[in-house]
Motif scaffolding. Structure first.
Motif, short mmCIF file in Angstrom:
data_model
loop_
_atom_site.label_atom_id
_atom_site.label_comp_id
_atom_site.label_asym_id
_atom_site.label_seq_id
_atom_site.Cartn_x
_atom_site.Cartn_y
_atom_site.Cartn_z
N SER A 149 -3.71 5.17 6.46
CA SER A 149 -3.54 4.01 7.33
C SER A 149 -4.30 4.12 8.64
N PHE A 206 -4.21 1.99 0.18
CA PHE A 206 -3.13 1.61 1.08
C PHE A 206 -3.29 0.15 1.53
N ARG A 207 -4.53 -0.27 1.75
CA ARG A 207 -4.78 -1.67 2.11
C ARG A 207 -4.33 -2.60 0.98
N THR A 224 -7.74 4.86 1.98
CA THR A 224 -7.52 3.67 2.79
C THR A 224 -7.52 2.40 1.96
N VAL A 284 -2.41 -1.67 11.64
CA VAL A 284 -1.31 -0.98 10.95
C VAL A 284 -0.93 0.28 11.69
#
Length: 209
Positions: free
Chosen positions: A167, A139-140, A136, A173
């Motif tokens: 996500s 991806f952030r 995570t 998102v």
């Protein structure tokens, strides 16, 4: 309309992609979008609401007082809706809220939503990438590099388990595939992030209709 292709660091790769006017350059049809969103939200409703009418509540059926001579209104049952604990008049019953829309109208609605986002400069392209494992924070970081901090719809050409799992804990998102996008998600996002290959998927998908 031309868009620059960015990498996951947010840097311009020097390549540009021309978005098809047949998908991203139409005049938005507001009524078609309204109907498609209305259907989407209606389909989310369970429709399991239920209240008891006077024939279904627990209680005696005897006449609770004599018909005349009391000085008050006549009353025949403790289950009457006028009494506390009585049944409800015309209460909700289980029902199906879904309704049908023509495929052509739904197609117009999706194209309208895509064109609206393109017109408002809320579409960005990112080159194809993969993740070795669900992460995570990673991806952030990608979203931060792409300057997408608000509601974001991330569209992939095909399902990618690691990206989806990465996500899932980010409340603003949503990750979708090109063939699964819907009008509600398109209108409910601040930015549309398209993986480069998903542009071709969208154009192929809608040109085949």
């Amino acid at each position: 309309m031309e868009l620059s292709v960015l990498n996951i660091k947010g840097e311009d790769t020097g390549r540009k992609v021309t978005l098809s006017d047949a998908v991203f350059g139409l005049e938005p049809n507001e009524h078609a979008m309204y109907l498609d969103v209305k259907q989407y939200l209606a389909n989310q409703r369970q429709g399991t609401h239920k209240s008891k009418e006077r024939a279904e509540v627990a209680g005696s059926t005897r006449k609770i007082k004599k018909q005349k001579g009391t000085g008050g209104a006549r009353a025949g049952s403790i289950k009457s809706p006028v009494f506390i604990g009585g049944g409800r008049v015309f209460g909700p019953k289980p029902r199906d809220y879904s309704f049908k829309l023509n495929k052509k109208l739904k197609r117009v609605a999706r194209l309208s939503a895509l064109s609206l986002l393109a017109r408002d400069n809320r579409v960005a392209l990112v080159e194809s990438f993969s993740m070795d494992a669900p992460k995570t924070s990673e991806f952030r970081g990608i979203l931060s590099n792409l300057k997408s901090t608000g509601k974001t719809l991330f569209v992939l050409p095909a399902a990618d388990k690691n990206i989806v799992l990465s996500s899932r804990n980010l409340p603003k998102v949503k990750v979708s595939t090109a063939k699964d996008i819907n009008t509600y998600d398109l209108l409910n996002t601040e930015k549309l992030l398209l993986v480069e290959q998903s542009v071709n998927e969208l154009e192929t998908l809608f040109s085949a209709k």
